[in-house]
Design a protein around this motif. Structure first.
Motif, PDB file in Angstrom:
ATOM      1  N   VAL A  58     -19.059  49.586 -67.440  1.00 44.38           N
ATOM      2  CA  VAL A  58     -19.000  50.825 -68.230  1.00 44.38           C
ATOM      3  C   VAL A  58     -19.608  50.598 -69.614  1.00 44.38           C
TER       4      VAL A  58
ATOM      5  N   LEU B  18     -22.878  52.591 -70.950  1.00 42.99           N
ATOM      6  CA  LEU B  18     -22.861  53.360 -72.199  1.00 42.99           C
ATOM      7  C   LEU B  18     -24.047  52.967 -73.079  1.00 42.99           C
TER       8      LEU B  18
ATOM      9  N   LEU C 118     -23.987  56.522 -69.039  1.00 46.26           N
ATOM     10  CA  LEU C 118     -22.713  57.180 -69.328  1.00 46.26           C
ATOM     11  C   LEU C 118     -22.691  57.566 -70.797  1.00 46.26           C
ATOM     12  N   GLN C 119     -21.899  58.578 -71.110  1.00 46.63           N
ATOM     13  CA  GLN C 119     -21.652  58.952 -72.502  1.00 46.63           C
ATOM     14  C   GLN C 119     -20.168  59.185 -72.683  1.00 46.63           C
ATOM     15  N   ARG C 120     -19.616  58.623 -73.742  1.00 47.50           N
ATOM     16  CA  ARG C 120     -18.180  58.723 -73.979  1.00 47.50           C
ATOM     17  C   ARG C 120     -17.807  60.141 -74.405  1.00 47.50           C
TER      18      ARG C 120
ATOM     19  N   TYR D  16     -15.668  59.481 -69.456  1.00 51.34           N
ATOM     20  CA  TYR D  16     -17.111  59.392 -69.652  1.00 51.34           C
ATOM     21  C   TYR D  16     -17.842  60.457 -68.840  1.00 51.34           C
TER      22      TYR D  16
END
Length: 280
Positions: A46, A50, A55-57, A63
């Motif tokens: 993860v 990111l 992925l984006q928090r 996410y």
């Protein structure tokens, strides 16, 4: 030399492919660990996803999945509705924000309200204030997945948006903005859908407001069957208030048909809304 490409290592590829197979738009840290079968490997995967832009928090442990079809370059997701929806495991974008996305208003709210089934503190997501509204279990229903550039986010359905806004006018801009929302909503929500959703929501005062507002805005909207169904849910002795706590001189006043004290001036209700030209 390109240094911002979205490459994938073995564990990262496993996780991305697993999410793609599930057509997932959101993943939590717990779900990632389940998919990879190892919590430490999942944390590392993860973290790298990111960094690489897969992925984006949205919030701690939540996410947004950035689709492969976005290409090889790292691009951030700036859709606050997607990020707000993804910021909790159980929730949906509602009220004024949902009305905006469904085209019921031209206004774009400054604060995004997300319905949840638990207490969640407010957050700033990409400098946008997000507030979470814990709903009673009977009211926590009626969402759908709305597409947004290759992924989806949870938002209240058109009929639930209508009822949620009537239930909480304070979360959709107040009575004047609510009138605008109802004006647009009755053109896409059938009378039976509106009535059954209001009854399922379980609030007598919300049902009273629904009856009053559609009678005022679109007098022919409710069919005899829908009107009878709505009236049967409202006890004859029920009284409630719509608008300010205290009545002013030019307010509409008591509407006996719906047992509702309307502490709003009719000209204020229609300050920015027009009665629809045609309804069901």
């Amino acid at each position: 030399m390109q240094t911002n490409l979205r490459s994938l290592g073995p564990e990262e590829a496993r996780l991305v492919l697993a999410l793609a197979a599930r057509r997932a738009s959101v993943v939590t840290a717990r779900q990632a660990a389940q998919l990879l079968g190892d919590e430490k490997k999942a944390r590392n995967a993860v973290r790298r996803l990111l960094q690489k832009g897969w992925l984006q928090r949205a919030s701690n442990g939540h996410y947004v999945v950035l689709p492969a079809e976005w290409g090889s370059e790292k691009i951030e997701d700036f859709d606050i509705y997607v990020l707000a929806s993804a910021s909790v495991e159980n929730g949906y974008v509602g009220w004024w924000a949902a009305a905006s996305r469904h085209g019921f208003t031209t206004q774009v709210p400054n604060i995004i309200h997300v319905a949840t089934d638990r207490q969640v503190p407010p957050r700033l997501i990409q400098d946008n204030p997000v507030r979470y509204v814990k709903l009673a279990p009977r009211k926590f229903f009626g969402w759908e997945d709305m597409p947004s550039f290759g992924r989806t986010f949870r938002v209240s359905s058109t009929k639930k948006t209508l009822v949620d806004c009537i239930d909480r006018p304070d979360l959709c801009g107040g009575p004047t903005e609510l009138a605008r929302i109802v004006t647009r909503a009755v053109e896409s929500v059938s009378p039976s859908e509106a009535v059954e959703t209001a009854i399922k929501n379980g609030s007598v005062s919300t049902s009273q407001r629904l009856g009053f507002l559609v009678d005022l805005i679109a007098p022919d909207y409710l069919t005899p069957e829908a009107r009878g169904r709505l009236r049967s849910f409202i006890p004859l002795s029920a009284k409630s208030i719509f608008g300010r706590p205290e009545r002013s001189e030019h307010d509409i006043g008591y509407v006996s048909d719906w047992g509702l004290f309307v502490n709003v001036d009719e000209t204020d209700l229609f300050a920015e809304a027009q009665r629809p030209s045609a309804v069901r």
